[in-house]
Enzyme design. Sequence first.
Site, PDB file in Angstrom:
ATOM      1  CD  GLU A 132      29.357  24.281  28.112  1.00 22.81           C
ATOM      2  OE1 GLU A 132      28.906  23.230  27.618  1.00 22.81           O
ATOM      3  OE2 GLU A 132      30.179  25.004  27.529  1.00 22.81           O
ATOM      4  CE  LYS A 190      23.432  27.501  43.336  1.00 22.49           C
ATOM      5  NZ  LYS A 190      23.392  26.105  43.802  1.00 22.49           N
ATOM      6  CD1 TRP A 228      21.759  17.969  40.337  1.00 25.35           C
ATOM      7  CD2 TRP A 228      22.495  15.934  39.782  1.00 25.35           C
ATOM      8  NE1 TRP A 228      20.860  17.431  39.444  1.00 25.35           N
ATOM      9  CE2 TRP A 228      21.283  16.174  39.089  1.00 25.35           C
ATOM     10  CE3 TRP A 228      23.142  14.711  39.588  1.00 25.35           C
ATOM     11  CZ2 TRP A 228      20.713  15.244  38.221  1.00 25.35           C
ATOM     12  CZ3 TRP A 228      22.575  13.782  38.723  1.00 25.35           C
ATOM     13  CH2 TRP A 228      21.386  14.057  38.056  1.00 25.35           C
ATOM     14  CD  GLU A 263      19.141  16.719  29.750  1.00 22.98           C
ATOM     15  OE1 GLU A 263      18.526  17.671  30.285  1.00 22.98           O
ATOM     16  OE2 GLU A 263      20.369  16.696  29.636  1.00 22.98           O
ATOM     17  CB  CYS A 318      24.893  17.304  29.645  1.00 20.76           C
ATOM     18  SG  CYS A 318      26.679  17.356  29.667  1.00 20.76           S
TER      19      CYS A 318
HETATM   20  P1  NAD Z   1      19.536  22.717  37.308  1.00 17.71           P
HETATM   21  O1  NAD Z   1      19.403  23.707  36.228  1.00 17.71           O
HETATM   22  O2  NAD Z   1      18.344  22.351  38.103  1.00 17.71           O
HETATM   23  O3  NAD Z   1      20.598  23.234  38.379  1.00 17.71           O
HETATM   24  C1  NAD Z   1      21.906  23.584  38.003  1.00 17.71           C
HETATM   25  C2  NAD Z   1      22.446  24.574  39.010  1.00 17.71           C
HETATM   26  O4  NAD Z   1      21.682  25.766  38.928  1.00 17.71           O
HETATM   27  C3  NAD Z   1      22.356  24.126  40.467  1.00 17.71           C
HETATM   28  O5  NAD Z   1      23.489  24.583  41.155  1.00 17.71           O
HETATM   29  C4  NAD Z   1      21.107  24.842  40.965  1.00 17.71           C
HETATM   30  O6  NAD Z   1      21.097  25.093  42.331  1.00 17.71           O
HETATM   31  C5  NAD Z   1      21.240  26.144  40.203  1.00 17.71           C
HETATM   32  N1  NAD Z   1      19.998  26.899  40.048  1.00 17.71           N
HETATM   33  C6  NAD Z   1      18.727  26.431  39.966  1.00 17.71           C
HETATM   34  N2  NAD Z   1      17.867  27.472  39.814  1.00 17.71           N
HETATM   35  C7  NAD Z   1      18.628  28.599  39.778  1.00 17.71           C
HETATM   36  C8  NAD Z   1      18.338  29.984  39.630  1.00 17.71           C
HETATM   37  N3  NAD Z   1      17.077  30.426  39.487  1.00 17.71           N
HETATM   38  N4  NAD Z   1      19.367  30.858  39.644  1.00 17.71           N
HETATM   39  C9  NAD Z   1      20.641  30.436  39.788  1.00 17.71           C
HETATM   40  N5  NAD Z   1      20.977  29.142  39.939  1.00 17.71           N
HETATM   41  C10 NAD Z   1      19.979  28.235  39.932  1.00 17.71           C
HETATM   42  O7  NAD Z   1      20.240  21.441  36.678  1.00 17.71           O
HETATM   43  P2  NAD Z   1      20.703  20.092  37.405  1.00 17.71           P
HETATM   44  O8  NAD Z   1      19.501  19.254  37.643  1.00 17.71           O
HETATM   45  O9  NAD Z   1      21.587  20.386  38.583  1.00 17.71           O
HETATM   46  O10 NAD Z   1      21.643  19.445  36.280  1.00 17.71           O
HETATM   47  C11 NAD Z   1      21.155  18.685  35.242  1.00 17.71           C
HETATM   48  C12 NAD Z   1      21.127  19.494  33.965  1.00 17.71           C
HETATM   49  O11 NAD Z   1      22.423  19.999  33.695  1.00 17.71           O
HETATM   50  C13 NAD Z   1      20.761  18.647  32.771  1.00 17.71           C
HETATM   51  O12 NAD Z   1      19.873  19.354  31.951  1.00 17.71           O
HETATM   52  C14 NAD Z   1      22.101  18.444  32.064  1.00 17.71           C
HETATM   53  O13 NAD Z   1      22.016  18.179  30.694  1.00 17.71           O
HETATM   54  C15 NAD Z   1      22.777  19.740  32.333  1.00 17.71           C
HETATM   55  N6  NAD Z   1      24.221  19.614  32.184  1.00 17.71           N
HETATM   56  C16 NAD Z   1      24.817  20.186  31.094  1.00 17.71           C
HETATM   57  C17 NAD Z   1      26.193  20.066  30.897  1.00 17.71           C
HETATM   58  C18 NAD Z   1      26.871  20.678  29.723  1.00 17.71           C
HETATM   59  O14 NAD Z   1      28.106  20.748  29.714  1.00 17.71           O
HETATM   60  N7  NAD Z   1      26.151  21.161  28.722  1.00 17.71           N
HETATM   61  C19 NAD Z   1      26.956  19.346  31.829  1.00 17.71           C
HETATM   62  C20 NAD Z   1      26.310  18.766  32.919  1.00 17.71           C
HETATM   63  C21 NAD Z   1      24.942  18.917  33.100  1.00 17.71           C
END
Ligand code: NAD
Length: 480
Positions: free
Chosen positions: A248, A172, A148, A382, A282
């Site tokens: 990522e 998704k 998000w 984090e 991130c």
């Molecule tokens: P999250 O892992 O909770 O969710 C990310 C996505 O995964 C969402 O669309 C969520 O619905 C989906 N998801 C959750 N559980 C799942 C499952 N079991 N199977 C498939 N999909 C699933 O992360 P978040 O809170 O949305 O984002 C924040 C995190 O993202 C932070 O850790 C941040 O560092 C990381 N991030 C990394 C980068 C990068 O380029 N390395 C960029 C942006 C954000």
Amino acid sequence: MAQSMYIDGKWVQSASGEQFDVVNPATFDVIDRVPSGNQEDVSNAVAAAHRAFSAWSKTTALDRSNLLYRAYEILLERANEIAPTLTLEQGKPLNEAAGEIKFAAEYLRWYAEEARRIYGDTIPAAAPHKRIIVIRQPVGVVAAITPWNFPAQMVTRKIAPALAAGCTVVLKPSEYTPLTAIALFSVFEEAGFPPGVVNLVFTNPGDVFGEAILADARVRKITFTGSTRVGKYLMKGAADQVKRVSMELGGNAPFVVFDDADLDAAVEACVASKFRNAGQTCVCANRVYVHENVIEEFTEKLKRRVERMKVGSGLEEGVDIGPVIHAGALKRIQAQVDDAVEHGARVVLGGGPVQPAGLKGAFFAPTILTKVSDSMRVCQEETFGPVAPLIPFASEEQVVELANRVDYGLAAYVFTRDLERALRLGESLEYGIVGLNDPLPAVVQAPFGGWKSSGVGAEGGYYGMEAFLEYKYLSIGLSR
Ligand code: NAD
């Protein structure tokens, strides 16, 4: 009428008819409703992508390039129109939202260009009657999952290279930010991508999508941006069918300021890195190491600068820091600050939630902590919030050791006027991205990816194409 998902070139509701709310984090008001997809919806989207793959993968690079370029033009034209939607569901200030959408458009332009450079090789054979040709081909149906915090940029950074390579996609997006994805898909629709080439489904929670794509052999590739926890789950699940993965994941960036740095510039850089998007990037500074000779002066300058920052609704003119994504995030950030204080940290600024006039959303005051030590949660985890923990250090060797001590390895920053030292740190920090006197290194043409628990692979530039291509070696036997 609720919003729709986009499957096989049509805007559709979920098979179950169920929906979920989209909430404005600045007010906690429900701003819209979107379909809540289940396994059947995911399967329909994968089936559409699978059907579309055979024709799409055979289109010419020029045709794919033209469609991506058209999408770039439309998205750029609509950036200011879509920005308020992004701000409403995600919270970031409107200028950051518009900037993100323009940046998202740049990925479409870059990969419109890259589509035409999927070169292969011819290799001299050892036998006279043999020829060796290596070609690149698209990996197949791609399942893309995005977070998000950058609801537009994370989507095009995946979809653009996938389409350029000749893959078809099921996306998704995060359940917190589906509306920006809908706006992007209306751009893809208008650009004229054939039905099934790009599909959009929502599931809440995300697990529903994860289970469905892991079990579906038609999905050949998973590209994921999000937390390390979910990334590990997907990697383990992908092993069963040896699906390709790009990950990522989370970060824990050290931000190192030496005593020979331009302190004013380092303070500005710290603000840009730490407080952009309310500290929810991130790559944002998570641990700020300042040389002991200048830590007092740095703290004072940073405090004076951050005090001027305005917290409020991202839609309001002049606001620097919007809400964090939800009430759960507020609690997590508060727990880290409390842990630091319990263990001896001092709050120089902020330290808890704030309520800008007339708003009841998830606002955390921009916070500066001193007397922080590395063992505190605020350094180990984090933070993903507007909290800057300042930690003194005495020597280059010590700070490199501290910076590398965590499991993460996404981004690191170094501020110094000494070129040799900058290069030494650039080479010894175990991170995929190092900003040397640069707080904002993310650009469309360079590889963006993490080491260690921060991920697998890289997005951006020509490197980003790799994830969506397989090598094929044609060994040709000649009759004479
Ligand atoms: P999250 O892992 O909770 O969710 C990310 C996505 O995964 C969402 O669309 C969520 O619905 C989906 N998801 C959750 N559980 C799942 C499952 N079991 N199977 C498939 N999909 C699933 O992360 P978040 O809170 O949305 O984002 C924040 C995190 O993202 C932070 O850790 C941040 O560092 C990381 N991030 C990394 C980068 C990068 O380029 N390395 C960029 C942006 C954000």
